[in-house]
Design a protein around this motif. Structure first.
Motif, PDB file in Angstrom:
ATOM      1  N   ASP A  35       0.813  -1.220   0.000  1.00  0.00           N
ATOM      2  CA  ASP A  35       0.000   0.000   0.000  1.00  0.00           C
ATOM      3  C   ASP A  35       0.849   1.274   0.000  1.00  0.00           C
ATOM      4  OD1 ASP A  35      -2.379  -1.400  -0.199  1.00  0.00           O
ATOM      5  OD2 ASP A  35      -2.807  -1.320   1.952  1.00  0.00           O
ATOM      6  N   ASN A  38       2.598   1.611  -3.443  1.00  0.00           N
ATOM      7  CA  ASN A  38       1.620   1.980  -4.471  1.00  0.00           C
ATOM      8  C   ASN A  38       1.162   3.428  -4.308  1.00  0.00           C
ATOM      9  OD1 ASN A  38       1.664  -0.455  -5.866  1.00  0.00           O
ATOM     10  ND2 ASN A  38       0.040  -1.337  -4.613  1.00  0.00           N
ATOM     11  N   ARG A  50      -2.143   2.465 -12.935  1.00  0.00           N
ATOM     12  CA  ARG A  50      -1.587   1.152 -12.601  1.00  0.00           C
ATOM     13  C   ARG A  50      -2.709   0.128 -12.510  1.00  0.00           C
ATOM     14  NH1 ARG A  50      -2.229  -0.057  -7.075  1.00  0.00           N
ATOM     15  NH2 ARG A  50      -2.704   1.812  -5.877  1.00  0.00           N
ATOM     16  N   GLN A  52      -4.817  -2.710 -10.931  1.00  0.00           N
ATOM     17  CA  GLN A  52      -5.143  -3.077  -9.557  1.00  0.00           C
ATOM     18  C   GLN A  52      -6.463  -3.827  -9.502  1.00  0.00           C
ATOM     19  OE1 GLN A  52      -5.992   0.408  -6.982  1.00  0.00           O
ATOM     20  NE2 GLN A  52      -5.576   1.625  -8.789  1.00  0.00           N
ATOM     21  N   GLY A  56      -6.704  -2.956  -4.205  1.00  0.00           N
ATOM     22  CA  GLY A  56      -5.840  -1.808  -4.450  1.00  0.00           C
ATOM     23  C   GLY A  56      -4.469  -2.166  -4.990  1.00  0.00           C
ATOM     24  N   ASP A  57      -4.162  -3.462  -5.061  1.00  0.00           N
ATOM     25  CA  ASP A  57      -2.922  -3.892  -5.707  1.00  0.00           C
ATOM     26  C   ASP A  57      -3.298  -4.921  -6.774  1.00  0.00           C
ATOM     27  OD1 ASP A  57      -2.937  -6.576  -4.546  1.00  0.00           O
ATOM     28  OD2 ASP A  57      -2.248  -5.667  -2.680  1.00  0.00           O
ATOM     29  N   ALA A  58      -2.329  -5.611  -7.327  1.00  0.00           N
ATOM     30  CA  ALA A  58      -2.625  -6.565  -8.403  1.00  0.00           C
ATOM     31  C   ALA A  58      -2.200  -7.986  -8.049  1.00  0.00           C
ATOM     32  CB  ALA A  58      -1.928  -6.117  -9.691  1.00  0.00           C
ATOM     33  N   ASN A  72       2.803  -6.604 -11.880  1.00  0.00           N
ATOM     34  CA  ASN A  72       2.700  -5.171 -11.647  1.00  0.00           C
ATOM     35  C   ASN A  72       2.725  -4.550 -13.032  1.00  0.00           C
ATOM     36  OD1 ASN A  72       3.528  -2.407 -11.457  1.00  0.00           O
ATOM     37  ND2 ASN A  72       4.146  -2.792  -9.371  1.00  0.00           N
TER      38      ASN A  72
END
Length: 169
Positions: A35, A38, A50, A52, A56-58, A72
């Motif tokens: 987090d 990012n 980006r 995701q 909130g991320d991938a 990413n």
């Protein structure tokens, strides 16, 4: 910024093969840093977009059909903006520790390519670029930081082959 670069932005994909499950104690520092790292990217000069998922991320997005790979992918104004982000601050600290968390892989795990401004690449597109780079080496279709191509080379070019260059039958 030239007209060519204003019409294009730099896409990047990098994948990594995990040494341990994401929920393992060995990956706690990596997962805890996602987090903040990012957020640094989102606030970086030249950052555009980006990949995701809902978290909130991938980390839950499948890539190349391998459950041990994580992806990413992002889009940046240009290579200078991406490089400035990558080699400063928390991201640089995470890069320094990557061997703790990820397998060392001999084949290309990072690919760059130019996209029209506003385009958001798909995972399938990123996989295609990465596999192309692995097969053909750096080309305008997919390249590396060491062998970059200008944005204008993202445009298709009609080439004429002079007579006599083919193989005689």
């Amino acid at each position: 910024m030239t007209e060519s670069t204003a019409a294009h932005q730099l896409a990047e994909v990098n994948i990594a093969r995990l040494k341990f499950p994401l929920d393992s104690p060995q990956l706690k520092d990596f997962v805890d840093a996602l987090d903040p790292v990012n957020a640094d990217a989102d606030a970086a000069d030249g950052f555009v977009w980006r990949l995701q998922d809902e978290s909130g991320d991938a980390t839950e997005i499948a890539v190349l059909g391998d459950e041990w790979l994580i992806i990413n992918m992002s889009v940046w104004r240009d290579a200078d903006a991406l490089t400035a982000y990558m080699y400063r601050g928390r991201h640089r600290e995470m890069l320094a520790r990557r061997r703790e968390w990820f397998e060392k892989v001999e084949e290309a795990m990072v690919a760059l390519w130019w996209v029209p401004a506003g385009h958001r690449p798909t995972v399938a597109e990123a996989e295609s670029r990465l596999l192309h780079l692995r097969t053909n080496g750096p080309t305008p279709y997919a390249f590396t930081f060491r062998t970059m191509f200008p944005a204008r080379s993202a445009e298709p070019v009609a080439l004429e082959v002079p007579d006599g260059l083919g193989c005689p039958v």
